[in-house]
Design a protein around this motif. Structure first.
Motif, PDB file in Angstrom:
ATOM      1  N   GLU A  75       0.869  -1.140   0.126  1.00  0.00           N
ATOM      2  CA  GLU A  75       0.130  -0.196  -0.266  1.00  0.00           C
ATOM      3  C   GLU A  75       0.853   1.402   0.099  1.00  0.00           C
ATOM      4  O   GLU A  75       0.469   2.526  -0.526  1.00  0.00           O
ATOM      5  CB  GLU A  75      -0.521  -0.296   1.309  1.00  0.00           C
ATOM      6  CG  GLU A  75      -2.122   0.611   0.856  1.00  0.00           C
ATOM      7  CD  GLU A  75      -2.694   0.832   1.892  1.00  0.00           C
ATOM      8  OE1 GLU A  75      -3.593   1.325   3.299  1.00  0.00           O
ATOM      9  OE2 GLU A  75      -3.386  -0.720   2.869  1.00  0.00           O
ATOM     10  N   ALA A  76       1.712   1.168   0.675  1.00  0.00           N
ATOM     11  CA  ALA A  76       3.137   2.226   0.680  1.00  0.00           C
ATOM     12  C   ALA A  76       3.216   2.741  -0.599  1.00  0.00           C
ATOM     13  O   ALA A  76       3.610   3.873  -0.644  1.00  0.00           O
ATOM     14  CB  ALA A  76       3.899   1.939   1.894  1.00  0.00           C
ATOM     15  N   VAL A  77       3.671   1.599  -1.322  1.00  0.00           N
ATOM     16  CA  VAL A  77       4.289   1.419  -2.939  1.00  0.00           C
ATOM     17  C   VAL A  77       3.470   2.470  -3.598  1.00  0.00           C
ATOM     18  O   VAL A  77       3.766   3.091  -4.205  1.00  0.00           O
ATOM     19  CB  VAL A  77       4.737   0.004  -3.710  1.00  0.00           C
ATOM     20  CG1 VAL A  77       4.639   0.711  -4.353  1.00  0.00           C
ATOM     21  CG2 VAL A  77       6.180  -0.336  -2.284  1.00  0.00           C
ATOM     22  N   ARG A  78       1.830   1.408  -3.704  1.00  0.00           N
ATOM     23  CA  ARG A  78       0.848   2.219  -3.933  1.00  0.00           C
ATOM     24  C   ARG A  78       0.854   3.281  -4.094  1.00  0.00           C
ATOM     25  O   ARG A  78       0.804   4.976  -5.322  1.00  0.00           O
ATOM     26  CB  ARG A  78      -0.276   1.371  -3.287  1.00  0.00           C
ATOM     27  CG  ARG A  78      -0.404   0.623  -4.778  1.00  0.00           C
ATOM     28  CD  ARG A  78      -1.576   0.094  -4.623  1.00  0.00           C
ATOM     29  NE  ARG A  78      -2.762  -0.240  -3.686  1.00  0.00           N
ATOM     30  CZ  ARG A  78      -2.104  -1.625  -3.305  1.00  0.00           C
ATOM     31  NH1 ARG A  78      -2.097  -2.107  -3.925  1.00  0.00           N
ATOM     32  NH2 ARG A  78      -2.626  -1.850  -1.736  1.00  0.00           N
ATOM     33  N   ALA A  79       1.185   4.151  -2.462  1.00  0.00           N
ATOM     34  CA  ALA A  79       0.736   5.340  -2.515  1.00  0.00           C
ATOM     35  C   ALA A  79       1.455   6.144  -3.206  1.00  0.00           C
ATOM     36  O   ALA A  79       1.821   7.515  -3.639  1.00  0.00           O
ATOM     37  CB  ALA A  79       0.619   5.651  -1.027  1.00  0.00           C
ATOM     38  N   VAL A  80       3.316   5.970  -2.889  1.00  0.00           N
ATOM     39  CA  VAL A  80       4.225   6.818  -3.428  1.00  0.00           C
ATOM     40  C   VAL A  80       4.392   6.806  -4.691  1.00  0.00           C
ATOM     41  O   VAL A  80       4.216   8.251  -5.453  1.00  0.00           O
ATOM     42  CB  VAL A  80       5.709   6.162  -2.747  1.00  0.00           C
ATOM     43  CG1 VAL A  80       6.561   6.498  -3.793  1.00  0.00           C
ATOM     44  CG2 VAL A  80       5.948   6.059  -1.776  1.00  0.00           C
ATOM     45  N   LEU A  81       3.764   5.995  -5.554  1.00  0.00           N
ATOM     46  CA  LEU A  81       3.789   6.107  -7.049  1.00  0.00           C
ATOM     47  C   LEU A  81       2.973   6.650  -7.469  1.00  0.00           C
ATOM     48  O   LEU A  81       2.662   7.711  -8.494  1.00  0.00           O
ATOM     49  CB  LEU A  81       3.151   4.083  -7.814  1.00  0.00           C
ATOM     50  CG  LEU A  81       4.463   3.521  -7.896  1.00  0.00           C
ATOM     51  CD1 LEU A  81       4.540   2.160  -8.143  1.00  0.00           C
ATOM     52  CD2 LEU A  81       6.133   4.068  -7.912  1.00  0.00           C
ATOM     53  N   SER A  82       1.582   6.932  -7.169  1.00  0.00           N
ATOM     54  CA  SER A  82       0.622   7.381  -6.981  1.00  0.00           C
ATOM     55  C   SER A  82       0.676   8.690  -7.062  1.00  0.00           C
ATOM     56  O   SER A  82       0.454   9.992  -7.639  1.00  0.00           O
ATOM     57  CB  SER A  82      -0.940   7.016  -6.701  1.00  0.00           C
ATOM     58  OG  SER A  82      -1.134   7.366  -5.692  1.00  0.00           O
ATOM     59  N   GLY A  83       1.323   9.151  -5.523  1.00  0.00           N
ATOM     60  CA  GLY A  83       1.630  10.551  -5.569  1.00  0.00           C
ATOM     61  C   GLY A  83       2.577  11.431  -6.379  1.00  0.00           C
ATOM     62  O   GLY A  83       2.653  12.588  -6.557  1.00  0.00           O
ATOM     63  N   LEU A  84       3.391  10.689  -6.969  1.00  0.00           N
ATOM     64  CA  LEU A  84       4.251  10.931  -7.249  1.00  0.00           C
ATOM     65  C   LEU A  84       4.761  11.170  -8.886  1.00  0.00           C
ATOM     66  O   LEU A  84       4.157  12.203  -9.466  1.00  0.00           O
ATOM     67  CB  LEU A  84       6.028  10.031  -7.797  1.00  0.00           C
ATOM     68  CG  LEU A  84       6.361   9.415  -7.019  1.00  0.00           C
ATOM     69  CD1 LEU A  84       7.684   8.017  -7.368  1.00  0.00           C
ATOM     70  CD2 LEU A  84       7.315  11.025  -6.482  1.00  0.00           C
ATOM     71  N   GLU A  85       3.164  10.281  -9.194  1.00  0.00           N
ATOM     72  CA  GLU A  85       2.308  10.068 -10.649  1.00  0.00           C
ATOM     73  C   GLU A  85       1.748  11.827 -10.541  1.00  0.00           C
ATOM     74  O   GLU A  85       1.931  13.070 -11.235  1.00  0.00           O
ATOM     75  CB  GLU A  85       1.691   9.131 -10.720  1.00  0.00           C
ATOM     76  CG  GLU A  85       1.263   9.310 -12.387  1.00  0.00           C
ATOM     77  CD  GLU A  85      -0.045   7.845 -12.444  1.00  0.00           C
ATOM     78  OE1 GLU A  85      -0.183   7.654 -11.997  1.00  0.00           O
ATOM     79  OE2 GLU A  85       0.257   7.597 -13.254  1.00  0.00           O
TER      80      GLU A  85
END
Ligand code: ADP
Length: 732
Positions: A305-315
């Motif tokens: 979930e943390a990885v997903r949050a980081v990626l969508s935040g970066l996007e």
């Protein structure tokens, strides 16, 4: 000072400045095509200014050199743009052939015109030099067209802005220079202070060539604007004093010096502030968003979930075109892709094969960027690099290309901070891969965060990279914490198993005692016959053996690690199947012992219940355990009918400010209720209040439900009886 002398001294100054800038490129040892063409450009400017110094040479040679200026500028811009901005179509490397042909024709005509000068029959040839001079003006403007072409094609706003500065300052520099070279009274008949702007532009190009970071560009732009404004102001004051007010030269110097002293500082502060405001606003917003993302991460426990949050935040920041996260595999042999946004990268990175990159990340604890690798490569080729160093750099760059990354940040476990800090202080650790260093990736690098901005190759400023590295560090903590959490859960499970072993021994000893006692009764008598009631004891043996078997298999169920086969399923469906089995069991019990009260099962299913992700067989086991407990609780009931109500519904669960719905399944019975002592010990293995209970039903059920991300609640009902509620997360 006579005007001609002033002009030639300014030309000398300009020639010297061109030589300094060109010399700096020559000494830098860089050999990229853009560096070479930049050298051509500075050389042609240098020669033009140099020849302009000598009055007798000025006309023929200065003009010959001047013809090279637009061509070399065009050549430089084309090669430089090709080198620095990818994804843009520019037809060929240098200047197109027709331009070369025109240049040769121009030079030949110039040579011809001077060879026949003085010949009255060839008087027309005297028109050639002024004509060529006039033609130089549009060709200088045209030389800027590659910048415009790329400006129109490029998608990146960052690049667009950068190119617009170059076009703007270029146009201004050309206009001022041309205007000053126009004959008096319109212009000044040669280089004057305004022409210094063209040198400022040259300096600007030179800096752009070497400092590729955008923040540097902003800073640089601020400086250039201040310098140009100042130069313009001084030349305006100079012109006002000399041409209009006819002030004497020594007084001019005093006034100019005074203006310089009073105006420079406030002008600098004002203009730099304006430029900073204009260029860094958007970047500031993006950095703010990255910082917010970082502070939100500690609230996330699940690493995926943390990885997903980081990626969508970066996007969302719009700062990059693709990003991917790799995490260490459990065997430590490689890194697997756990999430990505933008273009898809490789699925797996082998730790042994990609050692140079991994080692560098571990030893420096700094982000690795393609741009930086290129710079180091240039430095090594020019200076003291060995073949091995170059190969290492190439290997690292290849891995970055394979990962489709412009920059890679390491995700480090916090416990190796000390050891890696030691490693990073070793001088030269940046470039050398020492084979004797015990490099164990699993201990020092738990993952990689790769980012890329396709719109420009070197778009990440150091402040941004620092922020991204901090984001990767936070991700590392989350990953590590979750692994820690898993390990803690495992440790608790093992501790519970230890406690259970004692309970299990007790559970086994009881039936074993009964079996032993029964077996002694069955032992043949002296005459070899079996006792008459041997049949009863054999039944006891069989029953106790069954019980032993049940205890052992339930214990194994509990002790076995979770191996659920999860898929989306409809809880109502699972419940209906469970109730069918339950009714069968109740019927069997009633037919075996006709005096027991038959439990009535009432099923109330909420239609259109959202699906849950889970293992149908395991959930069936949970539902059956709870239902049978309820049936058993009502078995000895004398007052009123025995009714088991099984109902499904939705329960809102608040999480991180959002409301999610969970599915709940209630088992409400009208039994004796849970005893106070039992309430405290519910879910503890081997706790039972039943004569023939194992005390494993509830712990097993709880474990299964927890593995589905849910929980079980138990409470007594006000009117008597107990309610057990299973809560499971919905499939979102
Ligand atoms: P067992 O059924 O073998 O005793 P469980 O773990 O299923 O093991 O249950 C543990 C204890 O919890 C039971 O012995 C009983 O005291 C209590 N219990 C469970 N379900 C109910 C219920 N529906 N009503 C009252 N007590 C219950």
């Amino acid at each position: 000072m006579p005007a001609a002398t002033a002009i030639s001294s300014i030309s000398a100054l300009l020639a010297a400045l061109c030589a300094v800038i060109g010399g700096a490129v020559l000494l830098s040892g860089r050999r990229r095509p853009s560096h070479r063409t930049f050298l051509y450009f500075t050389t042609s400017l240098f020669l033009w200014h140099l020849f302009s110094v000598f009055v007798n040479l000025r006309v023929p040679l200065a003009l010959a050199a001047l013809l090279f200026v637009p061509v070399s500028l065009l050549m430089f811009l084309r090669t430089w743009l090709r080198d620095s901005i990818s994804n843009v179509a520019l037809p060929t490397r240098g200047a197109p052939r027709t331009i070369w042909a025109l240049l040769v024709v121009g030079e030949l005509m110039l040579a011809y015109s001077y060879s026949v000068s003085g010949d009255p029959r060839q008087a027309w040839a005297e028109q050639i030099p002024p004509l060529l001079k006039v033609l130089v003006v549009p060709s200088l403007y045209l030389a800027l067209t590659p910048l415009w072409q790329v400006y129109r094609q490029t998608v990146s706003r960052v690049d667009k802005r950068r190119l617009l500065y170059l076009i703007g300052v270029g146009l201004l520099a050309i206009t001022v220079t041309v205007w000053e070279h126009l004959p008096t009274p319109i212009g000044r008949g040669g280089a004057a202070l305004g022409t210094v702007l063209s040198i400022v532009y040259l300096y600007f190009l030179h800096q752009t060539l070497f400092l590729d970071r955008l923040l540097d560009i902003n800073e640089l732009l601020g400086r250039v604007v201040v310098l140009s404004a100042f130069v313009l102001l001084l030349s305006a004051v100079h012109m006002l004093l000399t041409s209009i007010l006819h002030v004497e030269a020594n007084q001019v110097v005093t006034v100019v010096a005074f203006v310089m002293l009073t105006v420079y500082e406030p002008l600098r502060r004002f203009l730099e502030g304006q430029v900073q405001r204009l260029t860094t606003r958007e970047r500031f917003d993006q950095m703010q968003r990255l910082a917010e993302l970082r502070s939100a991460l500690p609230n996330v426990i699940d690493p995926r979930e943390a990885v997903r949050a980081v990626l969508s935040g970066l996007e969302e920041t719009g700062r990059l075109t693709s990003a991917s996260v790799y995490l260490l595999e459990s065997d430590g042999n490689g890194y697997e892709l756990v999430g990505h946004c933008g273009s898809r990268a490789v699925e797996r990175l082998d730790a042994a094969a990609r050692r140079p990159l991994l080692y560098r990340l571990v030893s420096t604890r700094q982000p690795v960027t393609l741009e930086q690798l290129e710079r180091e490569h240039d430095l090594l080729t020019g200076r003291w690099g060995t073949v091995a160093d170059l190969e290492t750099l190439d290997a690292i760059a290849r891995t970055l290309v394979e990962l489709q990354a412009g920059a890679v940040m390491g995700i480090y476990p916090s416990r190796s901070v000390e050891s890696s800090r030691r490693a990073s202080t070793v001088s030269g650790a940046l470039l050398h891969v020492s084979e004797d260093t015990a490099f164990v990736p699993s201990e020092q690098l738990i993952g990689l965060l790769c980012i890329k901005d396709d719109r420009s190759r070197d778009a990440f400023a150091s402040a941004e990279l620092d922020l991204l590295a901090a984001l990767a560090a936070q991700l590392g903590i989350t990953v590590q914490n979750s692994q820690l959490y898993e390990r803690m859960k495992e440790r608790d499970r093992l501790a519970a198993l230890g406690q259970m072993a004692a309970g299990l021994a007790h559970e086994i000893r009881n039936p074993l005692g009964a079996i032993k006692g029964a077996a002694e009764f069955i032992a043949p008598m002296a005459d070899g016959r079996l006792p008459e009631d041997a049949g009863d004891f054999v039944r006891i043996v069989i029953e106790e053996t069954r019980r032993l078997n049940r205890v052992v298999s339930q214990f194994l169920d509990y002790a076995r690690p979770w191996r659920g086969d999860e898929s989306p399923l409809d809880v109502n469906d699972v419940l209906q199947k469970t109730v069918a089995v339950l009714r069968q069991i109740i019927d069997e019990q009633v037919s075996e012992q006709p005096d027991t009260v038959a439990t009535q099962v009432v099923l109330e299913l909420l239609p259109d219940l959202p699906q849950v992700r889970g293992d149908a067989e395991q959930l069936k086991q949970v539902f059956l355990n709870l239902a049978l407990n309820a049936v058993q609780a009502m078995a000895g009931k004398q007052d009123g009918p025995a009714i088991l109500q099984i109902a499904t519904g939705l329960r809102p669960v608040g999480r991180l400010g959002t409301v999610l719905h969970h599915v709940e399944i209630r088992f409400a019975d009208k039994g004796s209720g849970i005893e106070p002592q039992a309430m405290k010990n519910l879910f503890i293995p081997f706790f039972t209040t039943k004569e023939r209970g194992t005390g494993l039903g509830l712990p097993i059920s709880q474990r299964i439900v927890e593995n589905h991300g849910g929980f079980i609640e138990a409470r007594n009902r006000p009117g008597g009886g107990a309610t057990f509620v299973v809560v499971l997360p919905c499939l979102s």
